[in-house]
Design a protein around this motif. Structure first.
Motif, PDB file in Angstrom:
ATOM      1  N   TYR A  28     -14.829  61.276 -35.243  1.00 18.10           N
ATOM      2  CA  TYR A  28     -13.984  61.860 -34.214  1.00 18.10           C
ATOM      3  C   TYR A  28     -13.376  60.750 -33.366  1.00 18.10           C
ATOM      4  CZ  TYR A  28     -16.757  66.015 -35.367  1.00 18.10           C
ATOM      5  OH  TYR A  28     -17.381  67.042 -36.034  1.00 18.10           O
ATOM      6  N   TRP A  58       0.766  59.842 -25.922  1.00 17.02           N
ATOM      7  CA  TRP A  58       1.213  60.590 -27.095  1.00 17.02           C
ATOM      8  C   TRP A  58       1.345  59.674 -28.305  1.00 17.02           C
ATOM      9  CZ3 TRP A  58       5.156  60.230 -30.571  1.00 17.02           C
ATOM     10  CH2 TRP A  58       5.315  61.312 -31.425  1.00 17.02           C
ATOM     11  N   TRP A  72      -2.127  58.858 -29.597  1.00 18.32           N
ATOM     12  CA  TRP A  72      -2.683  60.018 -30.301  1.00 18.32           C
ATOM     13  C   TRP A  72      -2.000  60.231 -31.656  1.00 18.32           C
ATOM     14  CZ3 TRP A  72       0.116  64.518 -31.466  1.00 18.32           C
ATOM     15  CH2 TRP A  72      -0.640  65.545 -32.041  1.00 18.32           C
ATOM     16  N   ALA A  73      -0.670  60.143 -31.677  1.00 13.54           N
ATOM     17  CA  ALA A  73       0.074  60.391 -32.910  1.00 13.54           C
ATOM     18  C   ALA A  73      -0.281  59.381 -33.990  1.00 13.54           C
ATOM     19  CB  ALA A  73       1.583  60.357 -32.634  1.00 13.54           C
ATOM     20  N   SER A 103      -3.959  59.843 -35.137  1.00  9.94           N
ATOM     21  CA  SER A 103      -4.097  61.053 -35.940  1.00  9.94           C
ATOM     22  C   SER A 103      -3.731  60.831 -37.403  1.00  9.94           C
ATOM     23  CB  SER A 103      -3.226  62.176 -35.355  1.00  9.94           C
ATOM     24  OG  SER A 103      -3.682  62.541 -34.062  1.00  9.94           O
ATOM     25  N   ARG A 104      -3.089  59.713 -37.699  1.00 10.96           N
ATOM     26  CA  ARG A 104      -2.758  59.390 -39.089  1.00 10.96           C
ATOM     27  C   ARG A 104      -3.947  58.796 -39.839  1.00 10.96           C
ATOM     28  NH1 ARG A 104       3.052  56.243 -38.343  1.00 10.96           N
ATOM     29  NH2 ARG A 104       4.079  57.825 -37.034  1.00 10.96           N
ATOM     30  N   CYS A 105      -5.021  58.490 -39.140  1.00  8.63           N
ATOM     31  CA  CYS A 105      -6.208  57.941 -39.793  1.00  8.63           C
ATOM     32  C   CYS A 105      -6.899  59.072 -40.556  1.00  8.63           C
ATOM     33  CB  CYS A 105      -7.163  57.336 -38.767  1.00  8.63           C
ATOM     34  SG  CYS A 105      -8.751  56.806 -39.473  1.00  8.63           S
ATOM     35  N   ARG A 125     -11.572  63.510 -38.111  1.00 10.99           N
ATOM     36  CA  ARG A 125     -11.413  64.960 -38.173  1.00 10.99           C
ATOM     37  C   ARG A 125     -10.454  65.453 -37.100  1.00 10.99           C
ATOM     38  NH1 ARG A 125     -17.105  68.090 -39.414  1.00 10.99           N
ATOM     39  NH2 ARG A 125     -17.437  67.210 -41.509  1.00 10.99           N
ATOM     40  N   THR A 126     -10.536  64.839 -35.937  1.00  7.75           N
ATOM     41  CA  THR A 126      -9.655  65.207 -34.834  1.00  7.75           C
ATOM     42  C   THR A 126      -9.552  64.026 -33.885  1.00  7.75           C
ATOM     43  OG1 THR A 126      -9.218  66.887 -33.125  1.00  7.75           O
ATOM     44  CG2 THR A 126     -11.488  66.150 -33.350  1.00  7.75           C
ATOM     45  N   VAL A 127      -8.485  64.002 -33.100  1.00  4.70           N
ATOM     46  CA  VAL A 127      -8.308  62.989 -32.052  1.00  4.70           C
ATOM     47  C   VAL A 127      -7.997  63.741 -30.763  1.00  4.70           C
ATOM     48  CG1 VAL A 127      -7.013  60.974 -31.271  1.00  4.70           C
ATOM     49  CG2 VAL A 127      -7.418  61.317 -33.727  1.00  4.70           C
ATOM     50  N   VAL A 182      -1.019  67.705 -27.358  1.00  2.00           N
ATOM     51  CA  VAL A 182      -2.141  66.804 -27.599  1.00  2.00           C
ATOM     52  C   VAL A 182      -3.439  67.469 -27.136  1.00  2.00           C
ATOM     53  CG1 VAL A 182      -3.167  64.562 -27.013  1.00  2.00           C
ATOM     54  CG2 VAL A 182      -0.691  64.760 -27.357  1.00  2.00           C
ATOM     55  N   PRO A 222      -3.055  52.771 -37.743  1.00  2.00           N
ATOM     56  CA  PRO A 222      -4.123  53.697 -38.139  1.00  2.00           C
ATOM     57  C   PRO A 222      -5.119  53.092 -39.119  1.00  2.00           C
ATOM     58  CG  PRO A 222      -1.981  54.783 -38.205  1.00  2.00           C
ATOM     59  CD  PRO A 222      -1.716  53.329 -37.989  1.00  2.00           C
TER      60      PRO A 222
END
Length: 246
Positions: A5, A32, A35-36, A39-41, A45-47, A65, A108
């Protein structure tokens, strides 16, 4: 691999750059972009954004977000990440990645490298480093790390370690301030008192080493380009613009 996570701690107050998470870059707040890209990793499971500021919370919701509100009395971002992990119900042996909120140009792939060691059940914490030259090693703001043959950290320092008494000045590794923890290790870390080495160097990660909690060091090819001060924005904006054109 255990579940992983990502949590981005974000506070409004900052001595060098107040309101930094909300500063606009290419039409979006800085958080943002972090986070964006995080989130590509694929391993995460979630960011989630973790903040104590209603302005940041409102902006996160506006831009889609995920966000959790945390207490306002945390001493460090690590403490905020720990509370957020508890609020999210993260499993004891899951991996929690502390993603710095001032890294809008984050790669990422670095996060993938960071969590890879946790395939080994013995790994409790991990961080990143890369090779640097002697000139960079002489800068106190650039933290250095030395490690064992298994790449468990021996020490982190603002000094140029190891001292090149009989060498040409090569062999320095600069620490990259990204961390991943087993959830149980993160919780324990936040209960430990500050260590003497931690106080002297003003380096939070030394608390782990002083309490015999090993940190696996993952070597990557390059460092990061974060935003510490307003004057860093131009270079990071140019870098992100280049990414958008790719």
């Amino acid at each position: 691999m255990p579940p992983c996570y990502g949590i981005i701690p974000a506070r409004y107050a900052s001595t060098r750059f107040p309101g930094k998470p909300l500063v606009e870059i290419l039409g979006k707040p800085m958080f943002w972009h972090v986070w964006a890209r995080a989130s590509r990793c694929p391993e995460l499971r979630t960011v989630v954004l973790a903040t104590d500021d209603e302005r940041i919370e409102a902006a996160a919701k506006k831009h889609g977000v995920p966000v959790v509100m945390t207490r306002s009395d945390h001493v460090s971002g690590t403490d905020r990440v720990n509370e957020a992990a508890a609020l999210l119900g993260v499993e004891e042996e899951a991996v929690v990645v502390n993603i710095q909120g001032d890294e809008p140009a984050l790669d990422p792939a670095m996060l993938s490298h960071l969590v890879a060691p946790f395939a080994d059940e013995a790994v409790r914490a991990a961080t990143l480093a890369h090779a640097i030259d002697a000139e960079r090693a002489a800068v106190p703001d650039q933290v250095k790390v030395v490690f064992t043959v298994r790449r468990d950290a021996l020490y982190f320092s603002r000094a140029a370690v190891p001292h090149p008494r009989n060498a040409d000045g090569a062999g320095f590794f600069g620490h990259i301030g990204m961390y991943a923890f087993r959830r149980s290790t993160l919780a324990r870390f936040t209960t430990l008192p500050q260590g003497e080495l931690e106080k002297r160097e003003s380096l939070e990660q030394l608390r782990l080493l002083e309490n015999d909690i090993p940190i696996r060091v993952v070597l990557v090819e390059t460092g990061t380009r974060g935003v510490d001060r307003p004057e860093d924005l131009a270079a990071v904006t140019a870098l992100l613009s280049e990414h958008h054109r790719e």
